[in-house]
Design an enzyme around this catalytic site. Sequence first.
Site, mmCIF file in Angstrom:
data_model
loop_
_atom_site.group_PDB
_atom_site.id
_atom_site.type_symbol
_atom_site.label_atom_id
_atom_site.label_comp_id
_atom_site.label_asym_id
_atom_site.label_seq_id
_atom_site.Cartn_x
_atom_site.Cartn_y
_atom_site.Cartn_z
ATOM 1 N N ARG A 14 -8.330 19.593 22.507
ATOM 2 C CA ARG A 14 -6.989 19.523 23.082
ATOM 3 C C ARG A 14 -6.579 18.062 23.125
ATOM 4 O O ARG A 14 -7.328 17.224 23.635
ATOM 5 C CB ARG A 14 -6.954 20.127 24.488
ATOM 6 C CG ARG A 14 -7.197 21.621 24.537
ATOM 7 C CD ARG A 14 -7.330 22.102 25.973
ATOM 8 N NE ARG A 14 -7.459 23.553 26.048
ATOM 9 C CZ ARG A 14 -8.607 24.206 25.924
ATOM 10 N NH1 ARG A 14 -9.721 23.536 25.674
ATOM 11 N NH2 ARG A 14 -8.647 25.527 26.015
ATOM 12 N N ALA A 44 -5.905 10.764 21.391
ATOM 13 C CA ALA A 44 -5.610 11.057 22.798
ATOM 14 C C ALA A 44 -6.091 12.445 23.210
ATOM 15 O O ALA A 44 -5.311 13.303 23.632
ATOM 16 C CB ALA A 44 -4.112 10.909 23.066
ATOM 17 N N ASP A 73 0.819 -1.210 0.000
ATOM 18 C CA ASP A 73 0.000 0.000 0.000
ATOM 19 C C ASP A 73 0.855 1.263 0.000
ATOM 20 O O ASP A 73 0.464 2.286 -0.555
ATOM 21 C CB ASP A 73 -0.937 0.003 1.208
ATOM 22 C CG ASP A 73 -2.163 -0.877 0.995
ATOM 23 O OD1 ASP A 73 -2.386 -1.311 -0.158
ATOM 24 O OD2 ASP A 73 -2.892 -1.135 1.969
#
Length: 267
Positions: free
Chosen positions: A149, A186, A45
């Site tokens: 954030r 995250a 790929d």
Amino acid sequence: MNFKIVSKGDDRSEKIKAMMRQYLSEFGLTYDKETPDLVISVGGDGTFLEAFHRYVHRLEDTAFIGIHTGHLGFYTDWTPKDVERLIIEIAKTPFQTVEYPLLEVIIRAKAGGKEDRILALNEAMIKTADGSSVVFDVEIKGEHFETFRGDGICISTPSGSTAYNKALGGAILHPSLEAIQITENASINNRVFRTIGSPLILPKHHTCFLKPMVDSSFLIQIDHFTKNYQNVKSIQCRVAKEKVRFARFKQFPFWNRVRDSFVSEEG
């Protein structure tokens, strides 16, 4: 018909490239690096992404097909044992194409700086250059949605939803859907800061703006390459008007690829 072969560069891929170039030329096709009608990727790929970006300026005129010489890839339908059959198919059969949507990313600089427009086949991953948290004002359709954030934001195409997006917990979308997906990396969520915490899927007529709230240098990874940007005013993401065309000589259903890659014990 004009064709071009992009190889991963290892011995196995180079041998297949040489054989295909010789036989297709003997069938009367023309090897053309500048204006190919068909680009053949030999590798994985990553090689396919390289081929796409090399000829991204010819999307209306060029179709792509892939041969995987390593692990099964989502863009590489053919195996080395099928090469002779593929050569005959390319030489003798007018190929059909299927079109899939792309991601348009526009990075605008502050104070009259340049505007950079890039197309992505898989995704755009946005992080700060120094590894600190990104802080973005996120707008959707011109309205404030949230303040993000966290470590970064991934915006992916449906065909790229099985890559970085999936690793971040995003949904797998069928590549025929004209949409983009926004997935958090995250995010910071506590009593003070809050984000949606879920992937967002935007249709083609919706635009997302990411506006930095803190001056930072950003690393923006587009598919297989990364660029550094400073003094960023905004990052605009939406479904591109262009599409990528895949040459099809056989059926290989998308959900079979997903099963074989992530579920099947034989994958």
